[in-house]
Design an enzyme around this catalytic site. Structure first.
Site, PDB file in Angstrom:
ATOM      1  N   HIS A 157       0.829  -1.221   0.000  1.00 36.75           N
ATOM      2  CA  HIS A 157       0.000   0.000   0.000  1.00 36.75           C
ATOM      3  C   HIS A 157       0.858   1.263   0.000  1.00 36.75           C
ATOM      4  O   HIS A 157       0.452   2.296   0.526  1.00 36.75           O
ATOM      5  CB  HIS A 157      -0.961   0.036   1.204  1.00 36.75           C
ATOM      6  CG  HIS A 157      -1.726  -1.232   1.397  1.00 36.75           C
ATOM      7  ND1 HIS A 157      -2.964  -1.448   0.831  1.00 36.75           N
ATOM      8  CD2 HIS A 157      -1.412  -2.381   2.057  1.00 36.75           C
ATOM      9  CE1 HIS A 157      -3.392  -2.665   1.156  1.00 36.75           C
ATOM     10  NE2 HIS A 157      -2.456  -3.258   1.901  1.00 36.75           N
ATOM     11  N   SER A 278      16.661  20.866 -16.695  1.00 38.87           N
ATOM     12  CA  SER A 278      15.461  21.634 -17.016  1.00 38.87           C
ATOM     13  C   SER A 278      15.884  22.854 -17.818  1.00 38.87           C
ATOM     14  O   SER A 278      16.974  23.384 -17.620  1.00 38.87           O
ATOM     15  CB  SER A 278      14.771  22.063 -15.720  1.00 38.87           C
ATOM     16  OG  SER A 278      14.055  23.259 -15.913  1.00 38.87           O
ATOM     17  N   LYS A 284      17.831  21.345 -11.607  1.00 45.40           N
ATOM     18  CA  LYS A 284      17.074  20.104 -11.810  1.00 45.40           C
ATOM     19  C   LYS A 284      17.877  18.976 -12.465  1.00 45.40           C
ATOM     20  O   LYS A 284      18.696  19.196 -13.342  1.00 45.40           O
ATOM     21  CB  LYS A 284      15.850  20.387 -12.693  1.00 45.40           C
ATOM     22  CG  LYS A 284      14.799  21.237 -12.017  1.00 45.40           C
ATOM     23  CD  LYS A 284      13.944  20.442 -11.064  1.00 45.40           C
ATOM     24  CE  LYS A 284      13.149  19.450 -11.827  1.00 45.40           C
ATOM     25  NZ  LYS A 284      11.738  19.592 -11.780  1.00 45.40           N
ATOM     26  N   GLU A 291      10.688   8.174 -17.008  1.00 51.47           N
ATOM     27  CA  GLU A 291       9.300   8.607 -17.236  1.00 51.47           C
ATOM     28  C   GLU A 291       8.787   8.120 -18.587  1.00 51.47           C
ATOM     29  O   GLU A 291       7.642   7.669 -18.708  1.00 51.47           O
ATOM     30  CB  GLU A 291       9.213  10.131 -17.174  1.00 51.47           C
ATOM     31  CG  GLU A 291       9.433  10.680 -15.782  1.00 51.47           C
ATOM     32  CD  GLU A 291       9.636  12.193 -15.803  1.00 51.47           C
ATOM     33  OE1 GLU A 291       8.721  12.901 -15.386  1.00 51.47           O
ATOM     34  OE2 GLU A 291      10.696  12.644 -16.269  1.00 51.47           O
TER      35      GLU A 291
END
Ligand code: ARG
Length: 471
Positions: A157, A278, A284, A291
């Site tokens: 969970h 970025s 970043k 992804e």
């Protein structure tokens, strides 16, 4: 010649728009090598059966080899006035050998031809994918080998649950990809059928020898029924289902990498070569590769749904709807192959923060089950032990603790006079992991054995993909 595919039955030429709409050439060009292979086997059989003359067969064979050679070296231009790859091969053959080129299509239809091409293409593709799967499994097993002694929290969970070995986590993925390999193996056996010779739908009146063409092309057997041979797309649907399940596995792995590489988790650092910056935020480091690995499943599931919808309710036998199979399948092949070419390198380049993983392994009272088990070993019913430790954890949380080892003996005496303090001193994540000794569990010897079993399986799988007929 530009109207080669046009029958004299038709009184008007196609407009450019309609021709473009009908054309599959922009995506079936990749089948040219397989188309030629099928045609070579067909020509050989036609000559052996005396259906075409030996010297004609010779000319057709030379012409076909020349077309394939030019396609391989990239000098054969697709001609868009011929609507698909099959008409292109035939059109080029006419250019090379003249009207004898017209004998090629004796006793054959594009319906059994395209099915043959796709079977040949998919068989080769499946073999490549299997060997790429093995490369991925190898990469994962080598990460498992170097993380046997790293403990981490296992989750249920998305909440810290019980300590496990990091290798154990990786071995779960290795086994998923092992099943993907096996699924391809099963699929290949079921798909290994030759449709060539079924003609448009009914077979042909020529004395052909489909057994022979099937054998020449290396198929294990013929389709039992010609209508089925030209209309069957199960092997493509099954492949898309295979790819969908594979991409589910990839997406779960990728999601964990995205999550684990956040500063909040801080379990893993992704290799810089697989990350991006970025365009606005200089600090970043983004996990774009992970992804995209996670995201690419979406289009694959779409292709599966799309082709199911195309085939659903389609009457027998061939209908042009079936031409829609190719973009779905080819994009899936390209996507899965790109995933398989990227993922092993990413996996090899991961570096784990072992200190952080170990600290997290016992945080949030992940050792509570072990404490309850210890109480249960004194004869207390497990449910009662569970209540006792649950209440204890609640009390400790209220006092601001997050793990048993933070509690000093005085506080312990206060909250749990019934439980010896030495027990919590002995509670360690490695020990908790090692207490779970079933063959599939997370104890060190079990994990080491799981690695050994997989490595042995990889060797056998390697041999059977080198020799798929025997596998
Ligand atoms: N381009 C077609 C396809 O991809 C080849 C088969 C065409 N057959 C036909 N009867 N129109 O399915």
């Amino acid at each position: 010649m530009t109207q080669m595919a046009r029958s004299d039955r038709l009184s008007q030429p196609l407009t450019a728009d309609v021709a473009r709409f009908l054309s599959s050439l922009s995506f079936d060009w990749r089948l040219l090598g397989d188309d030629v292979e099928g045609s070579l086997a067909h020509v050989q059989m036609l000559a052996q059966r005396g259906i075409i003359a030996g010297d004609v067969a010779q000319k057709l064979t030379q012409g076909l080899l020349e077309i394939r050679r030019r396609w391989e070296e990239g000098t054969l231009e697709p001609r868009f006035e011929w609507e698909d790859v099959h008409m292109n091969v035939e059109g080029r053959l006419h250019e090379l050998v003249g009207t004898d080129g017209g004998y090629l299509h004796t006793a054959r239809s594009r319906n059994d031809q395209v099915a043959t091409d796709m079977h040949l293409y998919m068989r080769r593709t499946g073999q490549t994918l299997q060997s790429q799967c093995l490369t991925l499994i190898n990469a994962i097993v080598s990460v498992a080998e170097r993380t046997v002694d790293v403990v981490m929290p296992g989750y249920t969970h998305m909440q810290p649950a019980q300590p496990i070995r990091l290798a154990y986590h990786w071995l779960a993925y290795a086994n998923m990809f092992r099943r993907d390999w096996s699924r391809l193996q099963d699929w290949a056996k079921r798909s290994d059928l030759s449709p060539l010779g079924a003609g448009a739908l009914a077979g042909t009146p020529y004395p052909t020898d489909p057994e022979q063409t099937g054998q020449t092309l290396g198929f294990a057997a013929l389709y039992q029924n010609g209508l089925d041979a030209v209309s069957d797309r199960d092997y493509l649907l099954e492949f898309l289902a295979w790819a969908s399940i594979f991409m589910v596995h990839v997406s779960r792995l990728a999601e964990e990498l995205v999550l684990w590489s956040t500063p909040e988790f801080g379990f893993v650092t992704l290799p810089d070569g697989f990350s991006t910056g970025s365009s606005i935020m200089p600090q970043k480091k983004n996990p774009d590769v992970a992804e995209l690995l996670r995201g690419k499943g979406g289009r694959i599931y779409g292709h599966l749904m799309g082709l199911l919808a195309v085939v659903k309710g389609l009457p027998l036998a061939y209908n042009s709807d079936l031409q829609e199979d190719k973009e779905a399948v080819f994009d899936t092949v390209d996507t899965v192959q790109s995933v398989l070419s990227i993922l092993p390198g990413l996996v090899h380049g991961l570096s784990f923060d072992e200190v952080r993983l170990k600290a997290a392994a016992s945080a949030q009272f992940t050792l509570a089950t072990d404490l309850a088990d210890r109480l249960a070993q004194t004869g207390m019913p497990f449910r009662e032990a569970h209540h006792r430790v649950g209440g204890l954890v609640r009390q400790l949380l209220n006092r601001g603790y997050t793990r048993f080892e933070e509690v000093n003996p005085d506080v312990w005496e206060d909250v749990a006079p019934d439980i010896p303090y030495s027990w919590i001193q002995e509670l360690r994540p490695e020990q908790a992991a090692d207490a779970r000794t079933q063959p599939f569990a997370t104890a060190r010897p079990s994990v080491v054995q799981q690695i050994a079993t997989l490595k042995q399986w990889i060797q056998g799988a390697d041999n059977s993909s080198a020799n798929p007929a025997g596998g």
